[in-house]
Design an enzyme around this catalytic site. Structure first.
Site, short mmCIF file in Angstrom:
data_model
loop_
_atom_site.label_atom_id
_atom_site.label_comp_id
_atom_site.label_asym_id
_atom_site.label_seq_id
_atom_site.Cartn_x
_atom_site.Cartn_y
_atom_site.Cartn_z
N CYS A 151 0.80 -1.24 0.17
CA CYS A 151 -0.06 -0.08 0.02
C CYS A 151 0.85 1.26 -0.11
CB CYS A 151 -0.96 0.04 1.18
SG CYS A 151 -2.34 -1.31 1.20
N ASN A 152 2.21 1.20 0.68
CA ASN A 152 2.67 2.17 0.87
C ASN A 152 3.82 2.63 -0.21
OD1 ASN A 152 1.59 3.43 3.00
ND2 ASN A 152 2.61 2.30 4.44
N HIS A 200 18.05 0.90 2.86
CA HIS A 200 16.91 1.13 2.71
C HIS A 200 15.93 -0.07 3.00
CE1 HIS A 200 13.18 3.28 0.99
NE2 HIS A 200 13.09 2.21 0.48
N GLN A 216 5.26 -9.20 3.74
CA GLN A 216 5.19 -8.56 2.49
C GLN A 216 6.72 -8.65 1.70
OE1 GLN A 216 3.52 -5.01 3.47
NE2 GLN A 216 1.43 -5.39 2.75
N ALA A 250 -12.18 -9.63 1.94
CA ALA A 250 -11.94 -10.58 2.85
C ALA A 250 -10.51 -10.94 2.93
CB ALA A 250 -12.85 -11.77 2.44
N GLU A 303 5.04 -1.41 12.02
CA GLU A 303 3.95 -2.16 11.77
C GLU A 303 4.39 -3.75 11.37
OE1 GLU A 303 2.64 -3.13 8.52
OE2 GLU A 303 3.74 -1.53 7.03
#
Length: 413
Positions: free
Chosen positions: A47-48, A88, A109, A175, A103
């Site tokens: 997402c980021n 990084h 991921q 879901a 997080e």
């Protein structure tokens, strides 16, 4: 082999830009395979961020190919190499570059991207060490003790809006793992997960059963929107799942909509409707900054861990150049030793087998002791001074030249 990183993230681009280069895991794996021609490649898309890691002998070419694949000249990208690129990734795996520091989702991921990538020795080492660094940060610091993900930060934002979530009805659109994490955080604050809808009915039924809700077909989502107090949408659909036209009238009842998807699930025009309050993934930054001060204090300790790990990777990467030179130096010395013994074979005929072994052992020890300091210095210099020192050693010891080339003669090709 050079390590090259090209990418963009929430620090450089808003969600409406990031969603243009967002990839699901299959898409990331396909891009990695495409870019790995002649090298190694891993694509990390969350997402980021969307980032491409390449190991290639031509860093300029690798950087250009990755930038073309991601941006097509229209998106601002960052470009890092070697130790900076490794640092990084280690910061990413440790949660230090996330919207929510520390997080927990990012480590999984990173692992998934690594397993789906086209890895060789460099990226295999890089990503294994990144996963190690991420686990070490979580084990040795308290960076993960505040709200642990974007999903939990979303639940905290919902609580700020409603005051108390007891009795609030939640509709989950999607879901997957992000929806489940959001559901857990909302339920822990007293909300009721009333309904789950998904393109995959089986997954919707499984998730609904965990929280005592019901799974509904996607074409019935309008009825649930009329009853819900909170909507959390996190699907992998490429277009808008919830549009302003589809939203029912609320008649004075507020509806809190949290869009955790990239690309976005909810049409921005929903925010203009009466009694609808829409927050996308970038809007969570205010919640994060207010609630995660403790994590930032722990981040300093985490930074020292990832900096140390990046130094280790730098030293290993430098050793890739020096190892062949050391092997050549040992081979040259052994060739000279065994050659001189062969020349003296006639004078050694009178030696017993035990005496011959003593001569072999003695000459081997002399060679090893003579080579010890040069080899140690080669390894040290490779980590601090680059390949120049290795090139000098090759020249001084004639490594790679023909053994039969005598003084004043050119090596044979």
């Amino acid at each position: 082999m050079n390590l090259v990183l090209v990418g963009t993230s929430h620090r450089l681009a808003p969600v409406e830009v990031r969603e243009r280069v967002a990839l699901d895991l299959d898409g990331a794996a396909e891009l990695a395979r495409h870019l790995a021609d002649g090298g190694e490649a891993v694509c990390l898309s969350t997402c980021n961020r969307t980032e491409v890691y390449l190991a290639h002998r031509d860093p300029e070419l690798a950087e250009r190919l990755a930038a073309d694949a991601l941006a097509e000249g229209e998106i601002e990208l960052y470009r890092l190499r070697d130790e900076a690129a490794a640092l990084h990734l280690f910061r990413v795996a440790a949660g230090l570059d996330s919207l929510v520091p520390g997080e927990g989702e990012i480590l999984g991921q990173v692992r998934a991207a690594y397993e789906a990538g086209a890895c060789g020795p460099v990226l295999d080492r890089l990503f294994r060490q990144a996963l190690h660094a991420g686990k070490k940060v979580r084990a040795e610091t308290a960076i993960g003790e505040s709200p642990a993900s974007v999903s939990s930060a979303a639940a905290a934002l919902a609580q700020q809006v409603f005051g108390e979530l007891d009795g609030c009805s939640v509709l989950l659109v999607g879901a997957g793992d992000v929806s489940e994490l959001a559901a857990r955080s909302l339920a822990a604050r007293g909300a009721s997960i009333s309904a789950v809808t998904s393109r995959t009915q089986g997954r919707a039924e499984e998730l609904a059963a965990r929280f005592g809700g019901q799974a509904i077909p996607f074409d019935r989502v309008g009825d649930e929107l009329a009853r819900a107090d909170v909507v959390v949408s996190s699907t992998s659909d490429p277009g808008y799942v919830l549009t302003a036209e589809r939203m029912p009238e609320r008649k004075g009842r507020p509806l809190f909509v949290i869009d955790l998807a990239v690309p976005r699930d909810v049409e921005p025009a929903v925010a203009d409707l009466d009694d609808c309050y829409l927050y996308d993934i970038d809007d969570l930054e205010a919640v994060v900054s207010e609630s995660l001060n403790g994590r930032w204090r722990e981040a300093a300790r985490a930074e020292s861990i990832v900096v140390h790990e990046a130094g280790r990777f730098r030293d290993w990467q430098a050793s890739l150049d020096v190892v062949p030179a050391i092997a050549s130096l040992r081979e040259r010395a052994e060739s000279i030793r065994s050659g001189e013994l062969a020349k003296a074979a006639g004078r050694l005929d009178g030696l017993s087998e035990s005496e011959r072994r003593t001569v072999e052992s003695l000459t081997t020890q002399i060679v090893n002791k003579l080579l010890h300091v040069p080899i140690v210095r080669l390894k040290e210099a490779a980590a601090t001074e680059g390949s120049g020192y290795v090139d000098a050693a090759r020249h001084l010891f004639g490594l790679g030249e023909d053994e039969d080339a005598g003084p004043g003669r050119k090596p044979r090709k």
